[in-house]
Design a protein around this motif. Structure first.
Motif, PDB file in Angstrom:
ATOM      1  N   VAL A  48       0.819  -1.208   0.000  1.00  0.00           N
ATOM      2  CA  VAL A  48       0.000   0.000   0.000  1.00  0.00           C
ATOM      3  C   VAL A  48       0.851   1.255   0.000  1.00  0.00           C
ATOM      4  CG1 VAL A  48      -1.669   1.350   1.340  1.00  0.00           C
ATOM      5  CG2 VAL A  48      -1.946  -1.134   1.116  1.00  0.00           C
ATOM      6  N   TYR A  60       3.620   5.297  -2.678  1.00  0.00           N
ATOM      7  CA  TYR A  60       2.266   4.778  -2.611  1.00  0.00           C
ATOM      8  C   TYR A  60       1.935   3.938  -3.831  1.00  0.00           C
ATOM      9  CZ  TYR A  60       1.833   8.414   0.911  1.00  0.00           C
ATOM     10  OH  TYR A  60       2.021   9.204   2.021  1.00  0.00           O
ATOM     11  N   VAL A  64      -4.013   3.795  -4.036  1.00  0.00           N
ATOM     12  CA  VAL A  64      -4.267   4.637  -2.863  1.00  0.00           C
ATOM     13  C   VAL A  64      -3.644   6.020  -2.962  1.00  0.00           C
ATOM     14  CG1 VAL A  64      -4.368   2.559  -1.440  1.00  0.00           C
ATOM     15  CG2 VAL A  64      -2.270   3.933  -1.470  1.00  0.00           C
ATOM     16  N   ARG A  67      -5.032   9.522  -1.677  1.00  0.00           N
ATOM     17  CA  ARG A  67      -6.041   9.298  -0.644  1.00  0.00           C
ATOM     18  C   ARG A  67      -5.433   8.913   0.703  1.00  0.00           C
ATOM     19  NH1 ARG A  67      -9.433   5.162  -1.095  1.00  0.00           N
ATOM     20  NH2 ARG A  67      -8.024   3.891  -2.367  1.00  0.00           N
ATOM     21  N   PHE A  68      -4.321   8.186   0.676  1.00  0.00           N
ATOM     22  CA  PHE A  68      -3.681   7.713   1.900  1.00  0.00           C
ATOM     23  C   PHE A  68      -2.385   8.473   2.135  1.00  0.00           C
ATOM     24  CE2 PHE A  68      -5.336   3.028   1.935  1.00  0.00           C
ATOM     25  CZ  PHE A  68      -6.641   3.487   1.795  1.00  0.00           C
ATOM     26  N   MET A  83      -6.038   7.290   6.181  1.00  0.00           N
ATOM     27  CA  MET A  83      -6.794   6.835   5.032  1.00  0.00           C
ATOM     28  C   MET A  83      -8.022   7.715   4.869  1.00  0.00           C
ATOM     29  SD  MET A  83      -6.532   2.689   5.490  1.00  0.00           S
ATOM     30  CE  MET A  83      -7.605   2.705   6.928  1.00  0.00           C
ATOM     31  N   ASP A  90     -11.169  -0.883  -0.549  1.00  0.00           N
ATOM     32  CA  ASP A  90     -10.121  -0.766   0.456  1.00  0.00           C
ATOM     33  C   ASP A  90     -10.320  -1.743   1.616  1.00  0.00           C
ATOM     34  OD1 ASP A  90      -8.719   1.389  -0.816  1.00  0.00           O
ATOM     35  OD2 ASP A  90     -10.226   2.775  -0.033  1.00  0.00           O
TER      36      ASP A  90
END
Length: 131
Positions: A48, A60, A64, A67-68, A83, A90
């Motif tokens: 991730v 990343y 993701v 977003r993360f 997150m 997810d």
């Protein structure tokens, strides 16, 4: 002994947010690159995010990115994963790990087994995204 303990998972609605934490002990946390790996039911592990030992560089997966956010507090021997904008896809068990390869190469671990990808990992924390 090496311990990685994840917490902060739970049930969240699509579009919601969760913050995962990982408490590390038994090794020199501040000298190691770290990563988050997830595994959905009946699927293999998926890298991730990764972060270098100082927190200066982050990486990343395409799924993701944006977003993360991975971060760390070396003084507290703790790794984090913020997150946001969570999606049903997810849903998985999320593991923090000390990777077997440098953080910048974690994207190349597609198809690797957990023990090939990482030197250490925790028991995981469940993240469920559902309305």
């Amino acid at each position: 002994e090496v311990q990685l303990v994840e917490f902060g998972g739970g049930l969240v609605q699509p579009g919601g947010s969760l913050r995962l934490s990982c408490a590390a002990s038994g090794f020199t946390f501040g000298s190691r690159d770290m990563s988050w790996v997830r595994q959905a039911p009946e699927k293999g592990p998926e890298w991730v995010a990764a972060i270098d030992s100082t927190g200066g560089s982050t990486y990343y997966s395409d799924s993701v990115k944006g977003r993360f956010t991975i971060s760390r507090d070396n003084a507290k021997n703790t790794l984090y994963l913020q997150m946001n904008s969570l999606k049903p896809e997810d849903r998985a068990v999320y593991y923090c790990a000390a990777p077997a390869v440098p953080a910048n190469l974690m994207a190349s671990t597609t198809g690797w087994r957990m023990q090939e990808m990482n030197d250490y990992w925790g028991q995981g924390t469940q993240v469920t995204v559902s309305s």
